[in-house]
Design a protein around this motif. Structure first.
Motif, short mmCIF file in Angstrom:
data_model
loop_
_atom_site.label_atom_id
_atom_site.label_comp_id
_atom_site.label_asym_id
_atom_site.label_seq_id
_atom_site.Cartn_x
_atom_site.Cartn_y
_atom_site.Cartn_z
N ALA A 89 2.12 -3.89 8.81
CA ALA A 89 1.53 -4.39 7.58
C ALA A 89 0.20 -5.05 7.88
CB ALA A 89 2.46 -5.39 6.89
N HIS A 90 -0.74 -4.86 6.98
CA HIS A 90 -2.08 -5.45 7.08
C HIS A 90 -2.24 -6.42 5.92
CE1 HIS A 90 -6.64 -4.80 6.29
NE2 HIS A 90 -6.45 -5.88 7.02
N LEU A 91 -2.40 -7.70 6.24
CA LEU A 91 -2.56 -8.74 5.23
C LEU A 91 -3.99 -9.26 5.28
CD1 LEU A 91 0.56 -8.62 5.68
CD2 LEU A 91 0.62 -11.08 5.14
N SER A 92 -4.61 -9.43 4.12
CA SER A 92 -5.99 -9.93 4.05
C SER A 92 -6.14 -10.91 2.89
CB SER A 92 -6.97 -8.77 3.88
OG SER A 92 -8.31 -9.23 3.84
N THR A 93 -6.60 -12.10 3.23
CA THR A 93 -6.92 -13.12 2.23
C THR A 93 -8.27 -13.72 2.62
OG1 THR A 93 -6.04 -15.12 3.30
CG2 THR A 93 -4.44 -13.66 2.23
N PRO A 94 -8.85 -14.56 1.77
CA PRO A 94 -10.13 -15.18 2.15
C PRO A 94 -10.05 -16.03 3.42
CG PRO A 94 -9.81 -15.34 -0.21
CD PRO A 94 -8.53 -14.80 0.35
N THR A 95 -8.84 -16.49 3.80
CA THR A 95 -8.72 -17.37 4.96
C THR A 95 -7.86 -16.80 6.09
OG1 THR A 95 -6.81 -18.49 3.96
CG2 THR A 95 -8.99 -19.43 3.53
N TYR A 96 -7.28 -15.64 5.88
CA TYR A 96 -6.33 -15.11 6.87
C TYR A 96 -6.35 -13.58 6.82
CZ TYR A 96 -1.77 -13.91 8.99
OH TYR A 96 -0.78 -13.38 9.76
N GLU A 97 -6.38 -12.96 8.00
CA GLU A 97 -6.23 -11.52 8.07
C GLU A 97 -5.53 -11.16 9.37
OE1 GLU A 97 -8.74 -7.43 7.33
OE2 GLU A 97 -9.77 -9.07 8.37
#
Length: 797
Positions: free
Chosen positions: A284-292
């Motif tokens: 899984a690839h997770l991307s947020t403004p503060t975490y990837e």
């Protein structure tokens, strides 16, 4: 006639309706990779793009939303796997599969993982970021449990879906920790061998560290600091019936900029785990403004154990340290409720558990505990005799911060923050491999290590009553083996023996030097590594040890006793380069001969049961080359022929002849037909695949595969009398992370991303995996969006 036609038409209509109903039912069980759904607790809309292999790329405004979405999509692909793995530590497999799993349930309940979990959760700070994100992940799983379709396995077993909790996360990690341990297979067996045969036989086994083999070298810059047979038989029976994979070994290497073509770090990692369907990792690839993070997740665990982003990458192999010991206890002669210690008599603690059994009444059982741990006597008939044996396991002894460590390494911004999280891993022992965009490469052996008194070997059952065979102290993490930016410009691990920082050997169940020797040989010879050559190295099938071993053993053959055809083949073996390719016949004869040599050497003293137990240990893998080179020793003589004293020469000649006969019987007299593809096969077993009528629907394979045990492409097997080598474990993924082109790093899974047999992603990577192929680990959002196979949007409720 008209009535018959009407009846036939009605029957045809009914068949059609049943077929349509079955089709609609199957469609309803598939994972839903597109559309819109509401997700309770979500604070902002979250979008999931599924690529062509079904891997989710999750884009959210904050981490909690991302992990909540991860929980949902993970569950819809892997709920059955999550369900099974959380049941192991709680002794709930019999509830699914019936009384056949009772012994397994009793064994795992006695380990105390569930009790340790309860204590750990009671001490958690529920407001910590780790717990909050874990709970968000669980909320996503439970939303699917409430609203998603039941997997077909639930229908077939009659199970109902139930919510998941923090307890399930920790129990899953506890199961993982136990499968990393090797002492449960080895220590009681070695103790029995010593008691039955004596020290001379033990001295001729590869029990202790061999200083002549390849060891992992430590390196720190100056001034830099850094944060009994019945036991064995029962353990094998319990583990053999597990319907989920066990962790076995691994390769990893990280190449520094000085040795790469593009001047950037390259990380390679292929953890070796028992093959099963579904395979162990969920990508899984997770991307947020503060975490990837692009990561690999265990079923039911929120934080990835393997992962990378644009700044850093990490992977794991098994450390193989000894974190599980057995102690012989002494019961009071007149009061069986007490056992002896150096300070007097203590009371046994009695624990009673109840196990639900499918289609039967619940089963209650009681076991005893000492200061060391559970007494295995009486647990599912594990130990016979009067001497109580207690199991002392590091995982349940000290405070559990493994989940905090996984959170820490997945959220670290640099090497310092990453290293700071590692002392929290007390068990299982892991080699943590690291590389980053700044050019750092590092390896840390993470575990809570301990020092034993001089001359005390943890490879045997210890004296639990004297107090003289207890650990002296726990080592500080700074004394653990490690290497950070070494001057040879790479770090690696192949589960082999590490060198010492603390001026002492670290007891363990390390694998032989074969893979390590080959990895070092290849890395030392080249200074322009790139993604392609690194990927090719991960597929290397050349043994660095076996050709030399064959050359030595061939010298012992009496050529006057060999036929012309055998002489020709012996010449072929002399010239074998050690490659395990599908159409080569040299590997087939080598392994047939090796099995017969082991059998002719060891079985007469050990007996059939203990010999087969030894075949399942890492010790046996070390013994093959080490023992074969031993010119004289106790094991060579056959104790069943008292009038004859056999030598190594006799055993080698006899084994070669038996191997030749068995191959002729199986494949005919033409040695060119004894090819590796006919004997070395891989099948990914699903628990329901044991039912022959369901095998083709749930299992994936079998396929002929190249590679072998203890080559870099480590597709391993257990020797047995059949002469066929069914691969049991191997690379659970092959990952190449290249910081010169991070968005085009590559990977592969053994079968597919989904555990749902009705999903198109159930086995869509299997052929690519077997062919040595890779696929991209996409991180570029524009590319992900434009090439996405489907899009699933989550809205807040």
């Amino acid at each position: 006639m008209k009535k018959l036609k009407k009846v036939l038409l009605v029957l045809a209509g009914l068949v059609l309706l049943i077929a349509i109903g079955l089709f609609l039912f199957v469609q309803s069980l598939k994972p839903d990779y597109s559309g819109k759904k509401t997700l309770p607790g979500l604070s902002n809309e979250t979008t999931v793009f599924f690529d062509q292999y079904g891997i989710p790329h999750i884009y959210a405004e904050n981490e909690a939303d991302a992990f909540r979405a991860l929980g949902y999509v993970h569950a819809q692909d892997r709920l059955w796997q999550m369900e099974l793995i959380r049941r192991v530590a709680k002794g709930k497999l019999s509830e699914v599969f019936g009384s056949d799993l009772l012994e397994t349930d009793k064994f795992f309940l006695s380990l105390g993982i569930d009790e340790h979990t309860a204590q750990t959760i009671a001490e958690l700070d529920m407001e910590s970021d780790m717990v909050k994100l874990s709970q968000a992940y669980l909320d996503g799983i439970n939303t699917f449990v409430d609203n998603g379709p039941k997997p077909v396995e639930f229908y077939l077993t009659g199970l109902e879906k139930e919510h998941f909790s923090l307890e399930d996360i920790y129990n899953t990690v506890g199961y993982m920790a136990f499968t990393f341990a090797q002492a449960h297979k080895t220590d009681p067996l070695l103790t029995n061998i010593r008691n039955q045969l004596g020290e001379e036989y033990i001295n001729d086994l590869a029990v202790y560290s061999d200083t002549s083999t390849v060891w992992i070298k430590n390196f720190r810059e100056p001034g830099v600091d850094s944060i009994s047979s019945t036991v064995t038989a029962s353990v094998f029976r319990a583990l053999d019936k597990l319907p989920i994979p066990q962790f076995e070994g691994s390769n990893s290497w990280v190449i520094a900029p000085e040795k790469t073509k593009n001047g950037k770090v390259i990380l390679a990692n292929d953890p070796h785990i028992g093959f099963a369907q579904p395979s162990v990792w969920y990508e899984a690839h997770l991307s947020t403004p503060t975490y990837e993070k692009y990561g690999y997740h265990l079923a039911g665990v929120p934080f990835p154990l393997l992962a990378h982003d644009r700044n850093l990458a990490y992977g794991l192999t098994m450390f193989q340290n000894d974190d599980l010991n057995f102690y012989g206890e002494v019961t009071h002669t007149s009061d069986s409720t007490k056992y002896k210690t150096e300070e007097g008599w203590l009371d046994y603690e009695y624990v009673t558990k109840e196990i639900k059994v499918k289609d039967a009444e619940p089963v209650s059982f009681t076991y005893k505990k000492t200061r060391h741990g559970p007494v295995l006597n009486g647990i599912a008939k594990q130990i016979t005799g009067d001497g109580p044996i207690a199991m002392d396991w590091m995982y349940t002894k000290i405070r559990n911060e493994v989940m905090h460590a996984l959170y820490g390494i997945s959220h670290a911004a640099d090497i310092n923050g990453f290293e700071e999280a590692l002392p929290k891993i007390h068990a299982p022992g892991l080699n943590v491999m690291y590389g980053d965009a700044k050019g750092n490469v590092a390896w840390w052996a993470t575990a809570k290590l301990f020092q034993m008194p001089d001359s005390v070997s943890t490879k045997f059952v210890l004296n639990g009553a004297s107090g003289e065979e207890e650990p002296i102290r726990y080592l500080d993490f700074s004394e653990n083996p490690s290497a950070i930016n070494p001057p040879w410009h790479y770090v690696y691990s192949a589960n082999n023996q590490p060198d010492s920082i603390a001026g002492m050997l670290y007891p363990g169940y390390y694998l032989p030097e074969n893979r390590a020797k080959r990895i070092v040989q290849l890395l030392d010879a080249k200074d322009d590594w790139d993604k392609e050559s690194t990927a090719e190295m991960a597929l290397d099938v050349t043994s660095s040890v076996n050709p030399d071993l064959i050359t030595e053993l061939i010298k012992l053959l009496d050529v006057s006793n060999l036929s012309e055809e055998q002489l020709i083949y012996v010449d072929s073996l002399k010239n074998w380069d050690g490659r395990y390719s599908l159409k080569s016949s040299n590997p087939t004869l080598f392994h047939r001969s090796t099995y017969h040599m082991l059998k002719n050497t060891l079985e007469d003293e050990l007996g059939e049961e203990q010999f087969n137990q030894l075949l399942s240990t890492h010790l046996l893998k070390r013994q093959i080359a080490w023992g074969a080179k031993m010119k004289s020793g106790k094991w060579w003589d056959n104790v069943n022929t008292p009038d004859i004293v056999e030598t190594r020469d006799d055993v080698v000649l006899k084994s070669f002849a038996e191997a030749w006969i068995s191959l002729t019987n199986d494949f005919g007299p033409d040695p060119s037909q004894w090819t590796w593809d006919k004997v070395h096969t891989l099948e990914h077993p699903h628990p329901f695949g044991k039912v022959e009528s369901l095998r083709k629907y749930f299992n994936v394979g079998p396929y002929p595969v190249n590679g072998s045990q203890e080559v870099i492409n480590n597709l391993t097997f257990q020797y047995d009398s059949t002469g066929y080598y069914k691969v049991s474990s191997g690379p659970s993924t092959r990952r190449i992370v290249d910081f010169s082109d991070i968005e085009n790093s590559i990977s592969i899974l053994p079968t597919g991303q989904s555990g749902n047999p009705f999903s198109k992603h159930y086995k869509d990577q299997a052929e690519l995996y077997n062919d040595g192929g890779y696929r991209k680990m996409m991180m570029n959002r524009q590319e992900i969006e434009t090439t996405a196979e489907s899009v699933l949007k989550f809205a807040k409720k």
